[in-house]
Design a protein around this motif. Structure first.
Motif, short mmCIF file in Angstrom:
data_model
loop_
_atom_site.label_atom_id
_atom_site.label_comp_id
_atom_site.label_asym_id
_atom_site.label_seq_id
_atom_site.Cartn_x
_atom_site.Cartn_y
_atom_site.Cartn_z
N LYS A 70 0.83 -1.20 0.00
CA LYS A 70 0.00 0.00 0.00
C LYS A 70 0.86 1.25 0.00
O LYS A 70 0.58 2.23 -0.71
CB LYS A 70 -0.94 0.00 1.21
N ARG A 106 0.92 4.00 -2.98
CA ARG A 106 0.64 5.41 -2.72
C ARG A 106 1.77 6.30 -3.23
O ARG A 106 1.53 7.37 -3.78
CB ARG A 106 0.43 5.64 -1.22
N TYR A 119 -8.45 7.72 -6.24
CA TYR A 119 -7.38 8.26 -5.39
C TYR A 119 -7.74 8.21 -3.91
O TYR A 119 -6.90 7.93 -3.06
CB TYR A 119 -7.02 9.69 -5.82
N ILE A 145 -7.10 4.67 -2.77
CA ILE A 145 -5.68 4.36 -2.60
C ILE A 145 -5.15 4.96 -1.30
O ILE A 145 -4.43 4.31 -0.55
CB ILE A 145 -4.86 4.90 -3.79
N PHE A 146 -5.49 6.22 -1.04
CA PHE A 146 -4.95 6.91 0.13
C PHE A 146 -5.84 6.81 1.36
O PHE A 146 -5.46 7.29 2.43
CB PHE A 146 -4.70 8.39 -0.21
#
Length: 238
Positions: free
Chosen positions: A138, A142, A168, A171-172
């Motif tokens: 992860k 990122r 996005y 992902i974050f």
């Protein structure tokens, strides 16, 4: 055949960390382990490397065998080698990770091993050190997402700004301000606005965009700067 004397047996495994985006959220592909120890516990797709294989060959074979997925780009992440990581035998694991468009690969999944897509925010406890592998993957994902526009590969040929923002945010694992995100994305010059609108998400609708391939290739190494506080977000919520 000549052999090295006085050396002990050491197994080498590969584990595949496959993230997927379905248009709304980021998910991780997991299976339930079929053998002891930890039978029926959640696991990454893993298996042992054979004597005639490279690590890349082994990773692709294991992924296809466990899930049916073919032609997935896997990137080598890290070697996990704690002496006690596997309680059965001394085993090194070479971890690989990938990020794919779930909709493009959904029909490839086979039912035999019951692989499941699980939302990244709801991940269960994983066997061995697989949780550490996922956290490292992860962080790497990122980092790449903050520095390069690689995530555009996960979107359909035409997409909306809210779809891109959802990617996005997945992902974050953070919420971005709608107006600031839209302004920064459009300022990159990477998107071409289309006349059609997506009317499914709201009455007003959102315009579709497509990626400007020429601009994308020329500016791939440019920092996009539409991820707020990237240094902070690289390690949060891991």
């Amino acid at each position: 055949m000549q052999r090295y004397t006085g050396q002990k047996r050491l197994l080498v495994a590969v584990d595949c960390i496959v993230f997927g985006f379905d248009g709304q959220s980021i998910k991780l592909l997991l299976v339930k382990r079929s053998i002891e120890p930890y039978k029926n516990k959640w696991s990454l797709m893993g298996g042992f490397m054979q004597p005639d294989e490279t690590p890349d060959d082994a990773a692709n074979r294991v992924l296809e065998y466990r899930t049916g997925l073919k032609n997935v780009y896997l990137e080598q992440l890290h070697v996990f080698g704690s002496p006690d990581r596997d309680p059965v035998e001394r085993t090194l694991s070479i971890a690989y990770f990938a990020l794919i468009d779930i909709n493009k690969y959904e029909q490839q999944l086979v039912d035999e091993f019951h692989a499941e897509w699980i939302e990244i925010k709801d991940l269960p406890e994983l066997i061995f050190d697989h949780g550490d592998m996922v956290r490292m993957a992860k962080k790497q994902l990122r980092y790449k997402a903050a520095l390069h526009p690689i995530l555009f590969h996960l979107l359909p040929e035409r997409f909306t700004i809210p779809q891109l923002q959802a990617l996005y945010e997945g992902i974050f694992q953070a919420e971005f301000d709608d107006r600031n995100f839209s302004r920064k994305v459009l300022s990159t010059g990477l998107l071409v606005k289309l006349p059609e609108k997506d009317k499914q998400s709201s009455k007003k609708g959102a315009f579709y965009y497509r990626l400007n391939q020429t601009e994308y290739l020329e500016n791939f190494d440019s920092f996009l700067n539409f991820v707020p506080n990237p240094d902070k977000l690289l390690t949060e919520n891991l």
